[in-house]
Enzyme design. Structure first.
Site, short mmCIF file in Angstrom:
data_model
loop_
_atom_site.label_atom_id
_atom_site.label_comp_id
_atom_site.label_asym_id
_atom_site.label_seq_id
_atom_site.Cartn_x
_atom_site.Cartn_y
_atom_site.Cartn_z
N CYS A 1 0.82 -1.22 0.00
CA CYS A 1 0.00 0.00 0.00
C CYS A 1 0.85 1.27 0.00
O CYS A 1 0.34 2.35 -0.25
CB CYS A 1 -0.94 0.01 1.19
SG CYS A 1 -1.94 -1.49 1.29
N CYS B 1 -13.69 0.75 7.85
CA CYS B 1 -12.76 0.11 6.91
C CYS B 1 -12.82 0.86 5.58
O CYS B 1 -13.90 1.22 5.12
CB CYS B 1 -13.17 -1.32 6.63
SG CYS B 1 -13.30 -2.37 8.09
N HIS C 1 -9.66 2.51 -1.68
CA HIS C 1 -8.22 2.26 -1.61
C HIS C 1 -7.74 1.39 -2.77
O HIS C 1 -7.55 0.20 -2.63
CB HIS C 1 -7.93 1.60 -0.26
CG HIS C 1 -6.49 1.28 0.00
ND1 HIS C 1 -5.44 1.97 -0.57
CD2 HIS C 1 -5.93 0.35 0.81
CE1 HIS C 1 -4.29 1.46 -0.11
NE2 HIS C 1 -4.56 0.47 0.71
#
Lengths: 377, 138
Positions: A82, A197, A322
């Protein structure tokens, strides 16, 4: 070594969404085209390209640029989980800073499916049923045990980020959420609930980084990269203090030292809030407050827009989703707009100094953490 | 599935003897350092082929635990996992007892081997499982 000054000349964003019918290459190309236009440069001017992705297969960056009829160019694909996007920006900054090239392009892109991220490497914890949210949940549980932080404190981060996301036309989830709604959403790994989340996403971001002479040609307000730290903390070296986020501490210390400033000088932060627990602990790791006091920042509104040091005014990963390889690069797009005074609706007034932080990996810290400091020239 | 048909979810990291369940530690014959598992290279002194098996982790102190509600393939939610500080000085990831008498952070725990996972072919797989234990956590 003493580095040449390097600045961000242009940024482009393909806002994060699903893009079921759009190839990953096209998602990335849109961001590249926008960043080149914003910088006022041509692809032929670029000396080196750094392409960040995790799941797009071999020579993804080359596939993206081939479709734009790029000339022969130096190109490296960057994988750092990430933190790949921020690591790619860092590599481009060093390329300009060391004088290897005068102008570099960074593109980060990802096209993803749904559900828990499927890691492909053999890992004991994952084999035994650990998950990404559970890793952060375990840190959160220990923080609650040691410092009296509550489940509500973590949930407040989601309320704050979604309030920011509602102001950002580039955010994917633009409805505000109430504290009760966050707490009562589906449990994922206690104390983390669904609304705490980040979702998977698809999207891309691109950044053009140039030498001082290139930046001077652009005419607009310059955004300089003043310092950067990249660190991995490997679990085998010590017993991991799950509340410490040592890689965030050491990467930010390196970035602060290089920039010659401290956490008290930062006007706004974009940090890696894949899960709400992470935001509070990273705030502590970046030195925005003493260890154990992260909850106070969000309780007192210090990290909200208008507060002492707004965190994730873009809405963060919680509001944007994301797309792994794009996330770190997109932070630089948001911070560049903020430092230019162009972040309509969510502008941090008078912002001069900003910090970007992203973290990735399979274990909580057995990955990479990158911290970069930007300043308006 | 019957207990006898359990196979380890990860080879060579736990077993049972007359005293009960244990984790397989690797003690370095050269530097004395301890690692989890019999690795080819000692993580402390970097010599190769020096680790000797040693039973560790029969008891420990729970460091942190969470209940997982969204499970990856092969696992049935909810289940509890956490980190245990074992007496020999390592912090290990394991499944942890849930429910009314569940141990909290700082509590003493003892190791068991339990079915934790089902392979794609239906084979039940075992893993380390710490449950509340009597006595001092250290």
């Amino acid at each position: 070594m003493k580095l040449r000054r390097a600045g961000i000349m242009g940024v482009g964003l393909t806002p994060f969404d699903k893009y079921d019918d759009v190839p990953a290459e096209v998602i990335a190309q849109r961001a590249v085209v926008a960043a080149l236009a914003d910088a006022g440069v041509a692809l032929a001017d670029i000396g080196a390209v750094y392409a960040s992705h995790l799941y797009q297969g071999e020579v993804f960056g080359q596939r993206v640029l081939r479709g734009l009829r790029a000339p022969e160019v130096q190109l490296v694909n960057v994988e750092n989980a990430c933190a790949g996007g921020s690591s790619a920006v860092r590599a481009a900054w060093l390329s300009v800073g060391t004088g290897e090239h005068d102008l570099c392009l960074v593109v980060g892109a990802e096209k993803m499916g749904r559900g828990l991220i499927a890691f492909s490497s053999a890992d004991l914890e994952l084999t035994l049923g650990n998950t990404a949210p559970a890793q952060y949940a375990l840190a959160g549980q220990r923080h609650m045990h040691e410092f009296g932080t509550t489940a509500e404190d973590f949930a407040r981060v989601a309320v704050k980020s979604r309030r920011h996301g509602a102001l950002n036309p580039n955010a994917r989830f633009r409805e505000e959420v109430a504290l009760e709604e966050v707490l009562e959403s589906r449990p994922i790994a206690d104390p983390i609930t669904l609304l705490q989340c980040c979702r998977n996403g698809s999207g891309a971001a691109a950044v053009v980084i140039g030498s001082e002479s290139w930046c001077a040609k652009s005419g607009g307000p310059n955004v300089w990269i003043e310092g950067s730290g990249l660190r991995s903390v490997m679990g085998d070296a010590t017993e991991r203090d799950l509340t410490n986020f040592g890689a965030t501490r050491t990467a930010s210390a390196a970035a602060y030292e290089m920039a010659g400033i401290g956490p008290e000088d930062i006007d706004l932060v974009e940090l890696h809030d894949a899960f709400t627990v992470g935001e509070l602990l990273h705030c502590e790791g970046l030195g925005l407050c003493p260890k154990g006091e992260g909850a106070r920042l969000v309780r007192d509104g210090e990290t909200g827009l208008g507060g002492r040091v707004p965190v994730n005014v873009s809405g963060g990963l919680i509001s944007k989703s994301h797309p792994v390889g794009a996330t770190g690069v997109a932070q630089f797009a948001e911070l560049t707009w903020q430092l230019r005074g162009e972040a309509a609706g969510r502008q941090v007034e008078g912002a001069k100094t900003a910090l970007a932080h992203s973290q990735g990996g399979t274990g909580l810290e057995a990955g990479a953490t990158c911290v970069t400091i930007l300043a308006r020239g | 599935m019957a207990e006898g048909t359990l196979v380890p979810a990860w080879e060579g990291l736990w077993d049972e003897d007359d005293e009960g369940a244990y984790l397989v530690g690797g003690r370095c014959g050269a530097c004395g350092g301890l690692a989890l598992g019999l690795r080819p290279i000692c993580p402390h002194c970097h010599r190769e082929g020096t680790l000797v098996a040693e039973a560790v982790g029969r008891r420990g102190c729970l460091y942190s635990a969470t209940v997982i509600h969204q499970a990856p393939p092969g696992f049935e939610a909810p289940y509890r996992v956490g980190y245990v500080d074992i007496g020999e000085g390592l912090r290990v990831f394991a499944h942890v007892q849930a429910g009314q008498d569940a141990p909290g952070a700082g509590n003493a725990v003892a190791l068991h081997i339990a079915a934790v996972k089902t392979a794609p072919d239906g084979q039940a797989q075992s893993g380390p499982f710490y449950a509340a234990a009597e006595g001092d956590a250290k």
